[in-house]
Design an enzyme around this catalytic site. Structure first.
Site, PDB file in Angstrom:
ATOM      1  N   GLN A 252       0.961  -1.363  -0.140  1.00  0.00           N
ATOM      2  CA  GLN A 252      -0.052  -0.138  -0.149  1.00  0.00           C
ATOM      3  C   GLN A 252       0.748   1.213   0.116  1.00  0.00           C
ATOM      4  O   GLN A 252       1.367   1.530   0.870  1.00  0.00           O
ATOM      5  CB  GLN A 252      -0.928   0.098   1.320  1.00  0.00           C
ATOM      6  N   ASP A 284     -11.269   7.145   4.269  1.00  0.00           N
ATOM      7  CA  ASP A 284     -10.323   5.779   5.055  1.00  0.00           C
ATOM      8  C   ASP A 284      -9.094   6.595   5.476  1.00  0.00           C
ATOM      9  O   ASP A 284      -8.578   7.368   4.941  1.00  0.00           O
ATOM     10  CB  ASP A 284     -10.396   4.872   4.107  1.00  0.00           C
ATOM     11  N   GLU A 326     -12.998   8.470   9.101  1.00  0.00           N
ATOM     12  CA  GLU A 326     -12.329   7.159   9.828  1.00  0.00           C
ATOM     13  C   GLU A 326     -11.134   7.517  10.492  1.00  0.00           C
ATOM     14  O   GLU A 326      -9.852   7.490   9.771  1.00  0.00           O
ATOM     15  CB  GLU A 326     -12.257   5.983   8.887  1.00  0.00           C
TER      16      GLU A 326
HETATM   17  C1  GLC Z   1      -8.611   1.561   7.479  1.00  0.00           C
HETATM   18  C2  GLC Z   1      -9.622   0.346   7.330  1.00  0.00           C
HETATM   19  C3  GLC Z   1      -8.561  -0.784   7.601  1.00  0.00           C
HETATM   20  C4  GLC Z   1      -7.257  -0.702   6.443  1.00  0.00           C
HETATM   21  C5  GLC Z   1      -6.785   0.524   6.820  1.00  0.00           C
HETATM   22  C6  GLC Z   1      -5.834   0.839   5.773  1.00  0.00           C
HETATM   23  O1  GLC Z   1      -8.304   1.885   8.800  1.00  0.00           O
HETATM   24  O2  GLC Z   1     -10.454   0.376   8.123  1.00  0.00           O
HETATM   25  O3  GLC Z   1      -9.007  -1.797   7.255  1.00  0.00           O
HETATM   26  O4  GLC Z   1      -6.622  -1.816   7.081  1.00  0.00           O
HETATM   27  O5  GLC Z   1      -7.522   1.739   6.746  1.00  0.00           O
HETATM   28  O6  GLC Z   1      -6.426   1.221   4.370  1.00  0.00           O
HETATM   29  C1  GLC Z   2      -6.454   2.215  11.131  1.00  0.00           C
HETATM   30  C2  GLC Z   2      -6.388   2.479  12.651  1.00  0.00           C
HETATM   31  C3  GLC Z   2      -5.626   1.440  13.283  1.00  0.00           C
HETATM   32  C4  GLC Z   2      -5.986   0.259  12.833  1.00  0.00           C
HETATM   33  C5  GLC Z   2      -5.568  -0.023  11.533  1.00  0.00           C
HETATM   34  C6  GLC Z   2      -5.919  -1.214  10.911  1.00  0.00           C
HETATM   35  O1  GLC Z   2      -6.358   3.566  10.371  1.00  0.00           O
HETATM   36  O2  GLC Z   2      -5.754   3.975  12.754  1.00  0.00           O
HETATM   37  O3  GLC Z   2      -5.932   1.682  14.772  1.00  0.00           O
HETATM   38  O4  GLC Z   2      -5.556  -0.719  13.670  1.00  0.00           O
HETATM   39  O5  GLC Z   2      -6.059   0.979  10.612  1.00  0.00           O
HETATM   40  O6  GLC Z   2      -7.020  -2.071  11.414  1.00  0.00           O
END
Ligand code: GLC
Ligand code: GLC
Length: 651
Positions: A252, A284, A326
C-alpha cells in the site's frame, strides 16, 4: 465571504474555463462556488501557494468541480437541494446503519440488491458497503489496497449492479455509504505502475527516496501500524531502486498530498462516486494524510486542511453528500475531524466514535463504568451539524486508545490496565468468557490490539460450546446492553453485519496464506443465510438477538430525544457499575429519556435520591420505553438485573 484577491482570481479562472464548460447551465454551481471560493482559495494557497504552477492547478481544480457538476444527474441535484433546505437531516434519530462486506453478506452486488428486504426487516436505513473496487488478489488489505479507483471488482459485479443497489436503496430511503481510500493505492495501481516504470510525474504522486537518509528521519517519529506483519514505514522497490513510503502494508503506497495533482485526482474520484448515487463517503485512514519529518505523521494540521478543502470543493458540486471520518485516534484528536475553529462541521459531518467503542469494551471487561464515565465526561462537545457514528464492532481490530489521564483518574495504571484488557479479551484472564485474538503485539511496549466478533468477545462462542444456558443468556444480554448504549447515546448507531444474528468468530482465514497473518479476518464472517432463518424461530439465539435489536431500532426511531443535538447529560449516581445519562429533546424539554445500564454480572440498584436536584423528579413514576413496563422498584431504588438496561421516561 468576499475578498478581493480571491475574487479577481475567480473572475480570471471563469474567463479561462474550457468552452464546453462555459456553455452549460451552471447556476447552482456558480452560487456555491462564489460562496465557497474564498475558503477554497485560502486553503489551496496555504497548501500549494508556493508552487509556480499554482494558478494552473487552481484552474484545474475549478474545472474538476465544474465537470463533476455537469455530470451530476438532475435526480441527485434535486436531492442536494432538498438536503440544503433540511440541513439537519442526518442528525435525526431515524438513521440506523450497518457495515458489511459484499461477499460476506451476499454473493455479489446484484444479490445484495436482492437482499435489501433484510435491511428493512431489521430497520436499517444506512448501509456501508465496504470496499468494492478492484484490488489485487491476495494483496488487498480487505479491499483497502485499490488498483483502480473507478472500476468495481469484477468478482462482485460492475457499475450497473451498483446502480441497481443505489436504486433499490433510494426507493426504500436507505442511504448508501461507500469508501474512498484517500491515503494510499495498491502498488498495482496505474499510478504506482507508471512510477515504477520511471515516470517522474507519477513518482511525485508517492514518497520515493534513493537511499535511507530521509526514510530514517521519518522513522524516528512514525509509529508502525502493522509492525508484526509489515514492520517499518518504507518498502524497498526493486524496479526503481528506491524506498517507497508504505505506512500500512508493504503493497500500500502512501499518496503524496504535498502534490496538488494528487489532491485534484482524489477530488475527481470523490465526485465520480458522489455522482453514482452515493449518499455518504467514508474517508478511510484520514489521520494519515499528511506526512512530516520529525512528527508522528498522524493528525497533522495539513491533513485537516486537506479534508476541509475536500469538503468545501465537494459542497460546490454535490452538497448533499456527507463525509465520514475514519480516524481511530486519541479522543482529543478525533473531535478535530469535524473541523476546528468553526461552529458547524467544516470537515467531515460524521466521525467514528472510537472512544466510546473502546470505553464500552472496558466496561464489559471490568464490569464497572469508572473509565466509561471518565471518558464520556471528557469527550469534547461536538460542533453543530456534526454527529458520531456509534459502534460496538467493525471489520477492524479494537485498540484501547483511551486517554491515559482518564485511565489514571479511574484508579488504574495505564500499562497494566491495557494489559488486563488484552488478557481479558483474549481469554487469558481468569475464566474470561471472551474469545478474541491478540493483534499486533509489540514486545517492546507490550501494546496490543484485539480482534474478534462481537458475539465471541461477549462470550457467546464459549457459552454455546459449553451449552450453558445461563452463560448464553448473559452473553446475549451483554450484546443487547452494548447496543442499548449506541442506539441512545446521540449519533448514528452502526451495526456490524452478523452481529444481529450472533455470528461468532470465523477461523477459516487461518487456512488462507494471504490472510493468515491478519487476524482481523476472524471478525469478517460470511453470513450463513440458512442459519439466519433461525431469526424467525422462537427460542433460538438468532431469534432473541434479532428481534430485540429490531425492537430497539424501532423505538429509537420514535424517540425524538435520541436525535443528536449535543442533548445528553451524564448523571453521577454513586454506583460504579451503572451508567446513567439523560437525553432530551432540545425543542420540547419535557420529552426526556433516562438511560441506565448495568455492566455488572450482579443485580445493581439505582438510588433515586441521588438524582435529586438533577432535573429528575424521583417521586414520579417511570416507564421503560423498551419493555413497556415500569422498572422493578423498591424503597426508592430501581433494580437492574445483570447487564440490564432501561430507557426510562417519566409518567
Ligand atoms: C482503515 C481500514 C482498515 C485498513 C486501513 C488501511 O483503517 O478500516 O481496514 O486496513 O484503513 O487502509
Ligand atoms: C486504522 C487505525 C488503526 C487500525 C488500523 C488497521 O487506520 O488507525 O488503529 O488498527 O487502521 O485496522
Amino acid at each position: 465571504m468576499y475578498e478581493q484577491v480571491s475574487h479577481s482570481l475567480l473572475n480570471a479562472i471563469l474567463d479561462d474555463l474550457k468552452p464546453e464548460i462555459r456553455r452549460q447551465n451552471l447556476r447552482h454551481f456558480y452560487t456555491r462556488l462564489g460562496a465557497n471560493f474564498y475558503a477554497i482559495y485560502s486553503l489551496f494557497f496555504t497548501l500549494y501557494g508556493h508552487r509556480e504552477d499554482f494558478k494552473e492547478q487552481m484552474l484545474r481544480l475549478v474545472e474538476t468541480m465544474a465537470e463533476g457538476y455537469i455530470n451530476r444527474s438532475s435526480e441527485l441535484e434535486g436531492i442536494d437541494i432538498q438536503r440544503e433546505q433540511d440541513h439537519n437531516w442526518f442528525l435525526s434519530q431515524n438513521w440506523v446503519g450497518m457495515a458489511l462486506y459484499t461477499n460476506g453478506f451476499a454473493e455479489s452486488l446484484d444479490d445484495l440488491a436482492d437482499k435489501t428486504p433484510y435491511f428493512q426487516e431489521l430497520g436499517i436505513n444506512m448501509v456501508h458497503i465496504m470496499p468494492i473496487l478492484m484490488c489485487p488478489a491476495g494483496k488487498s488489505d480487505g479491499g483497502y489496497a485499490i488498483s483502480n479507483f473507478r472500476q468495481i471488482d469484477d468478482r462482485i459485479g460492475d457499475l450497473k449492479d451498483l446502480h441497481r443497489v443505489a436504486e433499490e436503496f433510494r426507493k426504500r430511503d436507505i442511504l448508501l455509504v461507500l469508501d474512498i481510500v484517500l491515503n494510499h493505492t495498491s502498488d498495482e495501481h496505474e499510478w504506482a505502475q507508471k512510477a515504477m516504470s520511471g515516470d517522474p510525474c507519477y513518482q511525485d504522486y508517492y514518497f520515493m527516496f534513493d537511499n535511507r537518509e530521509v526514510p530514517d528521519m521519518f522513522e524516528q517519529n512514525m509509529p508502525e501500524i502493522f509492525h508484526e506483519s509489515d514492520p517499518g514505514n518504507f518498502t524497498w522497490n526493486e524496479e526503481t531502486q528506491k524506498w517507497v513510503m508504505t505506512v500500512f502494508h508493504n503493497y500500500q503506497w502512501d499518496l503524496n498530498y504535498s502534490n496538488p495533482a494528487v489532491f485534484i485526482e482524489m477530488l475527481d474520484i470523490i465526485l465520480f462516486w458522489a455522482n453514482q448515487g452515493v449518499d455518504v463517503l467514508r474517508l478511510d485512514a484520514v489521520a494519515f494524510l499528511w506526512k512530516k519529518i520529525g512528527a508522528a505523521s498522524q493528525n497533522e494540521r495539513n491533513a485537516h486542511l486537506i479534508l476541509q478543502l475536500m469538503k468545501d470543493c465537494c459542497q460546490v458540486t454535490a452538497p448533499g453528500v456527507l463525509f465520514i471520518a475514519e480516524a481511530i485516534v486519541a479522543p482529543v484528536e478525533i473531535i478535530k475531524y469535524f473541523g476546528e475553529d468553526a461552529i458547524i462541521a467544516k470537515e467531515c459531518e460524521i466521525a467514528y466514535n472510537a472512544t466510546l467503542m473502546a470505553l464500552l469494551w472496558d466496561g464489559i471487561a471490568t464490569k464497572n463504568t469508572k473509565l466509561l464515565y471518565q471518558g464520556i465526561k471528557n469527550l469534547p462537545d461536538k460542533l453543530e451539524r456534526a454527529t458520531w457514528l456509534n459502534y460496538v464492532r467493525c471489520h477492524d481490530d479494537i485498540g484501547f486508545g483511551f486517554d491515559d489521564n482518564d485511565v489514571r483518574a479511574s484508579g488504574y495504571e495505564p500499562f497494566a490496565h491495557r494489559k488486563f484488557l488484552v488478557d481479558y479479551f483474549s481469554g487469558k484472564f481468569n475464566a474470561s468468557p471472551a474469545r478474541g485474538m491478540v493483534f499486533m503485539l509489540n514486545d517492546e511496549t507490550g501494546d496490543a490490539r484485539i480482534c474478534g466478533s462481537l458475539a465471541s468477545l461477549a462470550g457467546l462462542e464459549s457459552a454455546l460450546e459449553s451449552d450453558d444456558q445461563t452463560l448464553i443468556l448473559a452473553s446475549i444480554n451483554k450484546i443487547l446492553l452494548l447496543h442499548s448504549i449506541i442506539m441512545s447515546f446521540g449519533g448514528i448507531p452502526l451495526l456490524y453485519s452478523g452481529d444481529a444474528l450472533g455470528v461468532t468468530n470465523d477461523y477459516s482465514y487461518q487456512d488462507n496464506p494471504s490472510k493468515s497473518d491478519d487476524s482481523r479476518w476472524v471478525n469478517r464472517p460470511t453470513i450463513n443465510w440458512e442459519r439466519a432463518e433461525l431469526r424467525k424461530k422462537q427460542g433460538t439465539v438468532e431469534y432473541t438477538l434479532f428481534n430485540a435489536l429490531k425492537k430497539m431500532i424501532a423505538i429509537r426511531k420514535e424517540t425524538s430525544a435520541f436525535a443528536d443535538f449535543n442533548n445528553r447529560e451524564l448523571l453521577d449516581i454513586n454506583n460504579e457499575h451503572l451508567i446513567c445519562f439523560v437525553r432530551f429533546n432540545p425543542l420540547r424539554p419535557a420529552e426526556r429519556v433516562m438511560v441506565i445500564a448495568n455492566f455488572d454480572a450482579k443485580p445493581q440498584y439505582l438510588d433515586l435520591e441521588t438524582l435529586n436536584g438533577k432535573g429528575i423528579n424521583f417521586y414520579n413514576h417511570f416507564v421503560d420505553l423498551y419493555s413497556g413496563r415500569s422498572p422493578a422498584q423498591h424503597d426508592r431504588q430501581i433494580i437492574l438485573q445483570p447487564y440490564q438496561f432501561y430507557w426510562l421516561t417519566e409518567i
